[in-house]
Scaffold this motif. Structure first.
Motif, PDB file in Angstrom:
ATOM      1  N   TYR A  18      -3.685   4.045  -6.419  1.00 34.37           N
ATOM      2  CA  TYR A  18      -4.945   3.321  -6.228  1.00 34.37           C
ATOM      3  C   TYR A  18      -5.464   3.524  -4.816  1.00 34.37           C
ATOM      4  CZ  TYR A  18      -2.947   0.910 -10.239  1.00 34.37           C
ATOM      5  OH  TYR A  18      -2.378   0.634 -11.445  1.00 34.37           O
ATOM      6  N   ASN A  19      -6.769   3.475  -4.685  1.00 31.94           N
ATOM      7  CA  ASN A  19      -7.378   3.546  -3.349  1.00 31.94           C
ATOM      8  C   ASN A  19      -7.618   2.143  -2.814  1.00 31.94           C
ATOM      9  OD1 ASN A  19      -7.554   6.385  -3.133  1.00 31.94           O
ATOM     10  ND2 ASN A  19      -9.298   6.347  -4.543  1.00 31.94           N
ATOM     11  N   PHE A  20      -7.043   1.889  -1.661  1.00 33.51           N
ATOM     12  CA  PHE A  20      -7.132   0.553  -1.072  1.00 33.51           C
ATOM     13  C   PHE A  20      -8.182   0.499   0.034  1.00 33.51           C
ATOM     14  CE2 PHE A  20      -2.947   0.274  -2.929  1.00 33.51           C
ATOM     15  CZ  PHE A  20      -2.784  -1.074  -3.223  1.00 33.51           C
ATOM     16  N   GLY A  21      -8.877  -0.625   0.085  1.00 30.42           N
ATOM     17  CA  GLY A  21      -9.698  -0.957   1.237  1.00 30.42           C
ATOM     18  C   GLY A  21      -9.148  -2.241   1.822  1.00 30.42           C
ATOM     19  N   HIS A  35      -2.435   3.911   5.430  1.00 33.09           N
ATOM     20  CA  HIS A  35      -2.191   3.635   4.013  1.00 33.09           C
ATOM     21  C   HIS A  35      -3.450   3.340   3.218  1.00 33.09           C
ATOM     22  CE1 HIS A  35       1.832   3.456   5.489  1.00 33.09           C
ATOM     23  NE2 HIS A  35       1.584   2.378   6.212  1.00 33.09           N
ATOM     24  N   ALA A  36      -4.540   3.023   3.924  1.00 30.58           N
ATOM     25  CA  ALA A  36      -5.746   2.601   3.206  1.00 30.58           C
ATOM     26  C   ALA A  36      -6.826   3.666   3.315  1.00 30.58           C
ATOM     27  CB  ALA A  36      -6.255   1.285   3.772  1.00 30.58           C
ATOM     28  N   MET A  72       0.823  -1.217   0.000  1.00 29.41           N
ATOM     29  CA  MET A  72       0.000   0.000   0.000  1.00 29.41           C
ATOM     30  C   MET A  72       0.854   1.263   0.000  1.00 29.41           C
ATOM     31  SD  MET A  72      -3.491  -0.904   1.998  1.00 29.41           S
ATOM     32  CE  MET A  72      -2.824  -1.033   3.613  1.00 29.41           C
ATOM     33  N   LYS A  73       1.979   1.213   0.712  1.00 23.08           N
ATOM     34  CA  LYS A  73       2.883   2.372   0.708  1.00 23.08           C
ATOM     35  C   LYS A  73       3.321   2.686  -0.717  1.00 23.08           C
ATOM     36  CE  LYS A  73       5.284   2.623   5.025  1.00 23.08           C
ATOM     37  NZ  LYS A  73       6.425   2.107   5.786  1.00 23.08           N
ATOM     38  N   ALA A  74       3.639   1.626  -1.470  1.00 20.45           N
ATOM     39  CA  ALA A  74       4.154   1.818  -2.832  1.00 20.45           C
ATOM     40  C   ALA A  74       3.066   2.273  -3.802  1.00 20.45           C
ATOM     41  CB  ALA A  74       4.788   0.517  -3.321  1.00 20.45           C
TER      42      ALA A  74
END
Lengths: 220, 113
Positions: A57-60, A78-79, A50-52
């Protein structure tokens, strides 16, 4: 009186999983069901991924643990959204739990959902959650015999990540032997050897993930 | 351990169907377990007996039949019986069999009055 049911009990969960999948497909979300033993490094790997990619992109994240929300708290920075599921002793997530977690997520604004399953190599493999694919994570200190010992998960996984590669020189983990056995169990799985701690090999895994996101687009 | 979840699904289904059919007391539940499924009959019985009290299934017997597993070699088409940790086709030696039977966990019927 006799009542014939002929109901597949696994099918009860699978049907709920398919419902989740239809729902996620509508939003064009790539969903990965991440499965490993406890301590294989799923959360650390997630942090690195997620850091990268969080600017692109948006993470869940749906975080499954027996107890505590420690892992979820690590991922908050990060999310876009993190939902913690505490199974209170149950050794796997099921489709119903994921359906309830999805209710609380801003699906409109998400590109990728990663479901971090309860640490367990056995039971999570039997419960479809509605994911696009399964990612199995195996870490070097666990030993190279795990795919042969727990074939069900490794057979189903679309990708297998061998984590903690920085520890290879200090253990007797047989990397070529492990990859050979993985190929026998699942000839089509993509295999990545990485160290979430040092970043070694992570680039290739990120490439795979980006490739997968591009393949998922919203269903009209 | 996931036998508990499976028995929860079983009870949900039986309780709902018993209500629809006006059954107040379930006396027998029949379950078919495929050999390749990995659910242990002893653990299923234990979960059933633990979760039944306070439901319409209280005191019911759980009958479990084991169904044999059969694998099909995707390379040569040979069929062979399932055995734990045995992935190799005895016909051609390749390693990617498909389970064609023995994967089910089927709630076949229940009886009651």
């Amino acid at each position: 009186m006799k009542v014939i049911l002929a109901t597949d009990l696994i099918g009860v969960n699978t049907a709920k999983g398919e419902h989740n999948r239809d729902f996620l497909d509508k939003y064009g979300i790539l969903t990965i069901n991440m499965i490993s033993s406890p301590g294989a490094g799923k959360t650390t790997l997630l942090e690195v991924i997620m850091k990268a990619l969080k600017d692109k992109y948006n993470f869940g994240v749906i975080e499954g643990d027996l107890y505590t929300s420690r892992d979820a708290r690590r991922l908050l920075d990060h999310a876009r959204a993190v939902v913690q599921i505490n199974t209170c002793g149950i050794c796997h997530l099921n489709a119903e739990m994921v359906a309830r977690a999805l209710e609380g997520m801003p699906l409109d604004s998400l590109d990728i959902i990663i479901i971090e399953n309860v640490g367990n190599l056995v039971c999570p493999a039997a419960f479809y959650l509605g994911e696009t694919c399964k990612m199995a994570v195996l870490s070097v200190p666990e030993g190279s015999d795990k795919p042969a010992k727990y074939p069900e998960l490794f057979k189903e996984a679309r990708t297998v990540v061998i984590n903690k590669s920085d520890l290879l020189p200090y253990t007797d983990f047989d990397l070529p032997g492990c990859i050979k056995e993985l190929r026998e169990i699942n000839p089509e799985a993509e295999i990545f050897v990485v160290s979430a701690r040092t970043g070694e090999g992570v680039e290739n895994l990120l490439g795979w993930l980006e490739e997968r996101v591009k393949r998922v687009s919203p269903v009209d | 351990m996931h036998e508990f979840s499976l028995i929860c699904s079983l009870l949900e289904t039986v309780i709902e169907s018993a209500e629809k059919n006006g059954i107040k007391n379930v006396t027998r539940v029949k379950l078919i377990v495929g050999e390749c499924h990995g659910a242990l009959p002893e653990a299923l019985s234990f979960a059933f007996n633990s979760l039944c009290p306070d439901t319409v299934c209280h005191g019911a017997a759980l009958d479990i039949d084991i169904k044999e597993g059969v694998l099909l070699c995707t390379a040569c088409g040979h069929k062979f019986p399932y055995a734990v940790l045995q992935n190799m086709c005895p016909g051609c030696g390749s390693f990617n069999p498909e389970i064609i039977s023995g994967r089910e966990l089927l709630l076949e019927y229940f009886e009651g009055e």
